[in-house]
Design a protein around this motif. Structure first.
Motif, PDB file in Angstrom:
ATOM      1  N   ILE A 109       0.907  -1.132   0.060  1.00 36.10           N
ATOM      2  CA  ILE A 109       0.357   0.049  -0.017  1.00 36.10           C
ATOM      3  C   ILE A 109       0.858   1.250   0.134  1.00 36.10           C
ATOM      4  O   ILE A 109       1.728   1.252   0.858  1.00 36.10           O
ATOM      5  CB  ILE A 109      -0.897   0.087   1.289  1.00 36.10           C
ATOM      6  N   ALA A 110       0.958   2.176  -1.026  1.00 33.10           N
ATOM      7  CA  ALA A 110       1.766   3.295  -0.953  1.00 33.10           C
ATOM      8  C   ALA A 110       1.430   4.201  -0.251  1.00 33.10           C
ATOM      9  O   ALA A 110       0.279   4.491   0.090  1.00 33.10           O
ATOM     10  CB  ALA A 110       1.379   3.905  -2.657  1.00 33.10           C
ATOM     11  N   THR A 111       2.261   4.790   0.624  1.00 31.10           N
ATOM     12  CA  THR A 111       2.232   6.172   1.467  1.00 31.10           C
ATOM     13  C   THR A 111       2.357   7.144   0.729  1.00 31.10           C
ATOM     14  O   THR A 111       2.112   8.438   1.185  1.00 31.10           O
ATOM     15  CB  THR A 111       2.847   5.678   2.747  1.00 31.10           C
ATOM     16  N   LYS A 159       2.408   8.267  -3.300  1.00 27.87           N
ATOM     17  CA  LYS A 159       1.611   7.571  -4.335  1.00 27.87           C
ATOM     18  C   LYS A 159       2.297   7.736  -5.861  1.00 27.87           C
ATOM     19  O   LYS A 159       2.979   8.672  -5.907  1.00 27.87           O
ATOM     20  CB  LYS A 159       0.399   8.076  -4.660  1.00 27.87           C
ATOM     21  N   TYR A 160       2.376   6.531  -6.512  1.00 29.28           N
ATOM     22  CA  TYR A 160       2.658   6.659  -7.937  1.00 29.28           C
ATOM     23  C   TYR A 160       1.509   6.952  -8.634  1.00 29.28           C
ATOM     24  O   TYR A 160       0.349   6.514  -8.620  1.00 29.28           O
ATOM     25  CB  TYR A 160       3.313   5.139  -8.085  1.00 29.28           C
ATOM     26  N   TRP A 161       1.528   8.202  -9.552  1.00 27.06           N
ATOM     27  CA  TRP A 161       0.428   8.374 -10.058  1.00 27.06           C
ATOM     28  C   TRP A 161       0.931   9.309 -11.550  1.00 27.06           C
ATOM     29  O   TRP A 161       1.382  10.345 -11.370  1.00 27.06           O
ATOM     30  CB  TRP A 161      -0.678   9.415  -9.522  1.00 27.06           C
ATOM     31  N   GLY A 162       0.948   8.592 -12.380  1.00 25.25           N
ATOM     32  CA  GLY A 162       1.455   9.305 -13.653  1.00 25.25           C
ATOM     33  C   GLY A 162       2.622   8.765 -14.246  1.00 25.25           C
ATOM     34  O   GLY A 162       3.418   7.980 -13.519  1.00 25.25           O
ATOM     35  N   LYS A 163       2.797   8.445 -15.594  1.00 22.01           N
ATOM     36  CA  LYS A 163       3.740   7.736 -16.446  1.00 22.01           C
ATOM     37  C   LYS A 163       4.420   8.803 -17.131  1.00 22.01           C
ATOM     38  O   LYS A 163       3.814   9.430 -17.900  1.00 22.01           O
ATOM     39  CB  LYS A 163       3.020   6.462 -17.260  1.00 22.01           C
ATOM     40  N   ARG A 164       5.776   8.569 -17.373  1.00 21.92           N
ATOM     41  CA  ARG A 164       6.448   9.188 -18.433  1.00 21.92           C
ATOM     42  C   ARG A 164       6.642   8.403 -19.761  1.00 21.92           C
ATOM     43  O   ARG A 164       7.272   8.872 -20.838  1.00 21.92           O
ATOM     44  CB  ARG A 164       7.876   9.794 -17.906  1.00 21.92           C
ATOM     45  N   VAL A 180       0.378  -6.939 -23.483  1.00 15.80           N
ATOM     46  CA  VAL A 180       1.797  -6.638 -23.678  1.00 15.80           C
ATOM     47  C   VAL A 180       2.539  -6.585 -22.316  1.00 15.80           C
ATOM     48  O   VAL A 180       3.507  -6.941 -22.577  1.00 15.80           O
ATOM     49  CB  VAL A 180       1.522  -5.103 -24.406  1.00 15.80           C
ATOM     50  N   ARG A 181       1.900  -6.303 -21.159  1.00 11.34           N
ATOM     51  CA  ARG A 181       2.321  -6.170 -19.984  1.00 11.34           C
ATOM     52  C   ARG A 181       3.054  -7.832 -19.571  1.00 11.34           C
ATOM     53  O   ARG A 181       4.055  -7.750 -19.211  1.00 11.34           O
ATOM     54  CB  ARG A 181       1.538  -6.055 -18.761  1.00 11.34           C
ATOM     55  N   SER A 182       2.052  -8.707 -19.598  1.00  7.74           N
ATOM     56  CA  SER A 182       2.670 -10.060 -19.364  1.00  7.74           C
ATOM     57  C   SER A 182       3.613 -10.484 -20.379  1.00  7.74           C
ATOM     58  O   SER A 182       4.707 -11.181 -19.848  1.00  7.74           O
ATOM     59  CB  SER A 182       1.133 -11.127 -19.435  1.00  7.74           C
ATOM     60  N   SER A 220      -4.664  -6.008  -6.536  1.00 11.57           N
ATOM     61  CA  SER A 220      -4.081  -7.291  -6.728  1.00 11.57           C
ATOM     62  C   SER A 220      -3.165  -7.309  -7.623  1.00 11.57           C
ATOM     63  O   SER A 220      -2.252  -8.434  -7.786  1.00 11.57           O
ATOM     64  CB  SER A 220      -5.382  -8.134  -6.980  1.00 11.57           C
ATOM     65  N   SER A 221      -3.138  -6.583  -8.650  1.00 10.24           N
ATOM     66  CA  SER A 221      -2.223  -6.558  -9.842  1.00 10.24           C
ATOM     67  C   SER A 221      -0.664  -6.300  -9.170  1.00 10.24           C
ATOM     68  O   SER A 221       0.077  -6.981  -9.742  1.00 10.24           O
ATOM     69  CB  SER A 221      -2.403  -5.523 -11.157  1.00 10.24           C
ATOM     70  N   ALA A 222      -0.545  -5.683  -8.157  1.00  6.64           N
ATOM     71  CA  ALA A 222       0.730  -5.576  -7.610  1.00  6.64           C
ATOM     72  C   ALA A 222       1.166  -7.049  -7.239  1.00  6.64           C
ATOM     73  O   ALA A 222       2.332  -7.211  -7.519  1.00  6.64           O
ATOM     74  CB  ALA A 222       0.808  -4.372  -6.499  1.00  6.64           C
ATOM     75  N   PRO A 260      -9.903   2.567 -13.968  1.00  7.14           N
ATOM     76  CA  PRO A 260      -8.925   2.172 -13.531  1.00  7.14           C
ATOM     77  C   PRO A 260      -7.630   2.749 -13.429  1.00  7.14           C
ATOM     78  O   PRO A 260      -7.463   4.065 -14.217  1.00  7.14           O
ATOM     79  CB  PRO A 260      -8.545   1.024 -15.028  1.00  7.14           C
ATOM     80  N   SER A 261      -6.594   2.479 -12.699  1.00  3.23           N
ATOM     81  CA  SER A 261      -5.453   3.483 -12.410  1.00  3.23           C
ATOM     82  C   SER A 261      -4.599   3.617 -13.837  1.00  3.23           C
ATOM     83  O   SER A 261      -4.103   4.838 -13.967  1.00  3.23           O
ATOM     84  CB  SER A 261      -4.551   3.074 -11.350  1.00  3.23           C
ATOM     85  N   THR A 262      -4.349   2.928 -14.323  1.00  2.00           N
ATOM     86  CA  THR A 262      -3.799   2.857 -15.686  1.00  2.00           C
ATOM     87  C   THR A 262      -4.200   4.030 -16.597  1.00  2.00           C
ATOM     88  O   THR A 262      -3.700   5.128 -16.897  1.00  2.00           O
ATOM     89  CB  THR A 262      -3.772   1.660 -16.716  1.00  2.00           C
ATOM     90  N   SER A 263      -5.584   4.173 -16.833  1.00  2.11           N
ATOM     91  CA  SER A 263      -6.292   5.148 -17.502  1.00  2.11           C
ATOM     92  C   SER A 263      -6.374   6.554 -16.863  1.00  2.11           C
ATOM     93  O   SER A 263      -6.152   7.488 -17.117  1.00  2.11           O
ATOM     94  CB  SER A 263      -7.459   4.820 -18.085  1.00  2.11           C
ATOM     95  N   SER A 309      -3.301  14.931  -1.564  1.00  4.83           N
ATOM     96  CA  SER A 309      -2.776  15.586  -2.924  1.00  4.83           C
ATOM     97  C   SER A 309      -2.943  14.687  -3.957  1.00  4.83           C
ATOM     98  O   SER A 309      -3.476  15.244  -5.186  1.00  4.83           O
ATOM     99  CB  SER A 309      -1.113  15.743  -2.575  1.00  4.83           C
ATOM    100  N   PHE A 310      -2.744  13.340  -3.984  1.00  2.00           N
ATOM    101  CA  PHE A 310      -3.150  12.442  -5.024  1.00  2.00           C
ATOM    102  C   PHE A 310      -4.659  12.556  -5.458  1.00  2.00           C
ATOM    103  O   PHE A 310      -4.879  12.629  -6.619  1.00  2.00           O
ATOM    104  CB  PHE A 310      -2.731  11.119  -4.623  1.00  2.00           C
ATOM    105  N   HIS A 311      -5.520  12.704  -4.473  1.00  2.00           N
ATOM    106  CA  HIS A 311      -7.024  12.697  -4.979  1.00  2.00           C
ATOM    107  C   HIS A 311      -7.302  14.002  -5.408  1.00  2.00           C
ATOM    108  O   HIS A 311      -8.394  14.047  -6.274  1.00  2.00           O
ATOM    109  CB  HIS A 311      -7.863  12.263  -3.723  1.00  2.00           C
TER     110      HIS A 311
HETATM  111  C1  DP6 Z   1      -3.029   4.739  -6.658  1.00  2.00           C
HETATM  112  O1  DP6 Z   1       0.423   0.039 -10.390  1.00  2.00           O
HETATM  113  O2  DP6 Z   1      -1.957  -0.354 -10.842  1.00  2.00           O
HETATM  114  O3  DP6 Z   1      -2.284   2.536  -6.417  1.00  2.00           O
HETATM  115  O4  DP6 Z   1       1.473   0.880 -13.757  1.00  2.00           O
HETATM  116  O5  DP6 Z   1      -0.830   1.216 -14.812  1.00  2.00           O
HETATM  117  O6  DP6 Z   1      -0.398  -0.889 -13.525  1.00  2.00           O
HETATM  118  P1  DP6 Z   1      -0.193   0.427 -13.580  1.00  2.00           P
HETATM  119  O7  DP6 Z   1      -0.823   1.288 -12.522  1.00  2.00           O
HETATM  120  P2  DP6 Z   1      -1.053   0.586 -10.887  1.00  2.00           P
HETATM  121  O8  DP6 Z   1      -1.220   2.206 -10.265  1.00  2.00           O
HETATM  122  C2  DP6 Z   1      -1.071   2.436  -8.822  1.00  2.00           C
HETATM  123  C3  DP6 Z   1      -1.703   3.376  -8.348  1.00  2.00           C
HETATM  124  C4  DP6 Z   1      -2.103   3.572  -6.785  1.00  2.00           C
HETATM  125  C5  DP6 Z   1      -0.558   4.279  -6.068  1.00  2.00           C
HETATM  126  C6  DP6 Z   1       0.496   3.375  -5.809  1.00  2.00           C
HETATM  127  O9  DP6 Z   1       0.255   2.235  -5.670  1.00  2.00           O
HETATM  128  O10 DP6 Z   1       1.547   4.157  -5.787  1.00  2.00           O
END
Ligand code: DP6
Length: 345
Positions: A13-15, A17-22, A72-74, A119-121, A206-209, A258-260
């Motif tokens: 669980i992120a404290t 957050k990852y949000w955004g791709k380059r 593509v990911r798998s 669950s994808s993590a 979904p988080s990706t989009s 901040s993320f929300h």
């Molecule tokens: C809000 O890792 O599910 O949980 O890379 O597109 O598979 P993809 O996204 P994902 O995004 C997680 C977003 C988050 C924040 C976090 O876990 O850091």
């Protein structure tokens, strides 16, 4: 002959957050992030990878259901792992050529996929870790984290236990975008997490989009990734190493908000928090105010479910308050179902 290996990976669980791709294909982030990986005994994926000259295609069963491995990911994860195995085989002629065999992967979550937990993590981390074991690859978790990252960004952090940083890196090929350990769970064993399942709906963006929409449309986002997060990343690592709960908690709550906020600033806006989530936020602030110090922190991912961090010494106070509050608000019957999953680290 069938060759097999099994591995588990817990949910993280992120404290921060990852949000955004380059880079969308390589899952390279626009900021570094930090997470806490839950303990192996709680929420986790268990994966068994097998390969044999007799298998005619790669297959994946997730919770008993045949799923596609065609994404593509798998494919990126499988190709990288096979590439590493080829190197091992090239060095030792006597080894079986597992890299040429098809894989059968059986994966099981010990938590409901519908609960909206990431669950994808755990899924990609367990997949990479099981195949790496099957192929007898060197156990370099940061190296493997780069492969899991291509499956799902947040998966790279589930290769490590405890407190983990995902360093964003700046190379275009992603070779420096990897997870590293900040501290093992044993560094701060009294840290606990409770997951409040507010809703098991799966209708969110979904988080990706979602993150793509934020990168493309939010003005606040630039401020977040250039000014806010880099500073917070250093401060949070320091707070973890110093076991400074109040600081850690403040940074965690601020980063969730901040993320929300950048989600709301996306256009059209993305809403993940619902009214119950907001009540949890208010409740935690009220509790901290009453205590005269910060004893609990909330954080929310791409959905309404809350994760509450607290020191185990305060467990009764924190969880007791949440139970009491939600049993009074609308009658326990309505909420007992929603707030029934209280899982701890
Ligand atoms: C809000 O890792 O599910 O949980 O890379 O597109 O598979 P993809 O996204 P994902 O995004 C997680 C977003 C988050 C924040 C976090 O876990 O850091």
């Amino acid at each position: 002959t069938i060759f097999s290996a099994s591995s588990t990976a817990p949910v993280n669980i992120a404290t921060l957050k990852y949000w955004g791709k380059r880079d969308k294909l390589l899952n390279l982030p626009t900021n570094s992030s930090i997470s806490v990986t839950l303990s192996q005994n709680d929420l986790r994926t268990l994966t068994t990878a097998s390969c044999s000259a007799d298998f005619d295609s790669d297959k994946l069963w997730l919770n008993g259901k045949l799923e596609s491995l065609e994404s593509v990911r798998s494919q990126a994860c499988l190709a990288d792992l096979r590439g590493l195995r080829e190197k091992v085989e090239a060095k030792d002629e006597s080894l079986p050529k597992l890299s040429q065999y098809k894989l059968h992967i059986v994966s099981e979550n010990n938590f409901p996929t519908a609960a909206g937990l990431a669950s994808s993590a755990a899924g990609f981390a367990a997949l990479v870790s099981a195949i790496a074991k099957l192929y007898k690859l060197p156990e370099d978790m940061s190296e493997l984290s780069k492969i899991a990252r291509k499956g799902s960004g947040s998966a790279c952090r589930s290769l490590f236990g405890g407190f983990v940083a995902w360093e964003m890196g700046d190379l275009e090929n992603g070779e420096d975008s990897k997870a590293v350990e900040v501290a093992p769970l044993s560094h701060w064993p009294t840290m606990k997490a409770a997951i409040l399942v507010v809703s098991d709906d799966k209708k969110d963006t979904p988080s990706t989009s979602g993150m793509q929409q934020t990168v493309a449309t939010s003005d606040l986002f630039q401020h977040r990734i250039t000014e806010v997060v880099p500073k917070r990343f250093e401060e949070m690592k320091k707070a973890i190493l110093a076991k400074d709960f109040e600081k850690f908690a403040e940074l965690t709550m601020k980063d969730s908000n901040s993320f929300h906020a950048v989600c709301l600033d996306s256009y059209p806006p993305i809403f993940y928090l619902n009214d119950t989530s907001k009540q949890v936020i208010k409740l935690i602030h009220r509790l901290n105010e009453q205590e005269g110090k910060t004893i609990a922190a909330y954080t929310f991912d791409a959905g309404p479910n809350a994760v509450i961090y607290y020191d185990e010494i305060n467990e009764k106070k924190v969880l007791g308050l949440i139970y009491n509050y939600f049993s009074q608000v609308a009658g326990w019957e309505k909420y007992s179902k929603d707030v029934s999953t209280l899982d701890k680290i």
